[in-house]
Design an enzyme around this catalytic site. Structure first.
Site, short mmCIF file in Angstrom:
data_model
loop_
_atom_site.label_atom_id
_atom_site.label_comp_id
_atom_site.label_asym_id
_atom_site.label_seq_id
_atom_site.Cartn_x
_atom_site.Cartn_y
_atom_site.Cartn_z
CG ASP A 189 -2.13 -0.93 1.01
OD1 ASP A 189 -2.37 -1.34 -0.15
OD2 ASP A 189 -2.80 -1.25 1.99
CG ASN A 217 -2.94 6.05 3.96
OD1 ASN A 217 -3.95 5.71 3.34
ND2 ASN A 217 -1.95 5.22 4.20
CD GLU A 218 -1.39 8.38 7.69
OE1 GLU A 218 -0.32 8.43 7.06
OE2 GLU A 218 -2.08 7.35 7.79
CG ASP A 233 3.66 10.38 22.29
OD1 ASP A 233 4.07 11.16 23.17
OD2 ASP A 233 3.84 9.15 22.34
CB THR A 280 -7.63 0.35 7.10
OG1 THR A 280 -7.31 0.87 5.80
CG2 THR A 280 -9.12 0.10 7.20
CB ALA A 281 -3.04 3.53 7.32
CE1 TYR A 282 1.02 5.89 14.18
CE2 TYR A 282 1.51 7.89 12.93
CZ TYR A 282 1.69 7.11 14.06
OH TYR A 282 2.54 7.54 15.05
CB SER A 283 -6.18 6.49 11.89
OG SER A 283 -7.28 6.78 12.71
CB SER A 318 -1.74 1.12 14.40
OG SER A 318 -1.24 2.42 14.18
#
Length: 270
Positions: free
Chosen positions: A54, A123-124, A154, A165-168, A170
């Site tokens: 991705d 993504n973000e 942080d 469905t990526a960093y967010s 997790s």
């Protein structure tokens, strides 16, 4: 399912540096036999093909911003939420694309204005402290100039539905259906236990004020652009009207991909 047939003469490639070219032998034979050539300039391309995971698809999506050309994402990585086509099925997928037997999955970019420059993230965006030894940062978030919340953390993640469905995810953020015009605000390791993710209207404009005790805060976009942020910088974001068109077979729906990638229904203990 699209019924639009496509003439395919020129392809722009975006490849992972860890690509195993031996898996693409059948594909290279197909394009050679059909007179399809590789081009470096995306303005000449009829199609962009990304080979990787991705992350490689994100790079290809940025290429598509230069010209409204679709992306075919081949999964040669690990997860592959966006890149669903396997190397062994690539030739079949190219034929389906040429014959109009495919589905277009449109994904919206996040439009980010930092001072006088405009950036796009699929993504973000992440506002975060500089490193392990840096102090927590303080981020004030506003929606259409209305105060939303202040986070001491942080960092803060602002994710598109694609990025949900990526960093967010997790960091504890919600999964958002790709077709929704929404963004998710997810605090990253917040100091307060009451700070929780929130989903808002993506058509509204978010603005941010960032404070850092040690002047060590950064703006990160899709993990590829990182800018050191000063306290008086202007940062705005909203869901853009610009979208990337990802070519898919239509064999897998969004929920089947989630079940497969997130192992929904699998037993925890076997």
């Amino acid at each position: 399912m699209s019924e639009h047939k496509n003439i395919l003469k020129k392809i722009r490639y975006v490849k992972s540096e860890y690509l195993d070219e031996s898996l693409l032998k059948e594909y290279y034979e197909y394009i050679k036999n059909n007179g399809i050539e590789e081009v470096e300039d995306v303005s000449e391309a009829d199609l962009i093909i990304s080979f990787g995971g991705d992350g490689t698809t994100l790079v290809a999506a940025k290429e598509a911003l230069k010209k409204n050309v679709p992306v075919m994402a081949v999964n040669m990585g690990s997860l592959g939420y966006l890149a669903e086509i396997s190397p062994e099925n690539l030739v079949e997928m190219l034929k389906r694309y040429q014959n109009g037997q495919y589905v277009v999955d449109e994904r919206a970019f996040l439009e980010v204005k930092y001072n006088k420059k405009t950036y796009y993230a699929l993504n973000e965006l992440v506002l975060l402290k500089g490193g392990m030894m840096s102090h927590l940062i303080q981020v004030e978030v506003y929606e259409n100039n209305t105060f939303v919340n202040e986070y001491r953390a942080d960092g803060v993640i602002v994710a598109t539905p694609t990025g949900s469905t990526a960093y967010s995810l997790s960091a504890g953020g919600s999964i958002v259906y790709p077709g929704l015009k929404a963004v998710t605000i997810t605090p990253l390791s917040p100091q307060g236990l009451t700070a929780r993710p929130i989903i808002i209207d993506g058509g509204n404009t978010l603005s941010f004020k960032v404070f850092s005790r040690d002047n060590d805060a950064h703006l990160n976009l899709d993990g590829s652009i990182c800018i050191k942020v000063k306290q008086d910088d202007t940062i705005n974001a909203r869901l853009s009207n610009k979208k990337v068109k990802i070519i898919k077979s239509g064999k897998n729906d969004y929920y089947s991909i989630l079940r497969q990638k997130l192992k929904w229904g699998d037993a925890i203990i076997k």
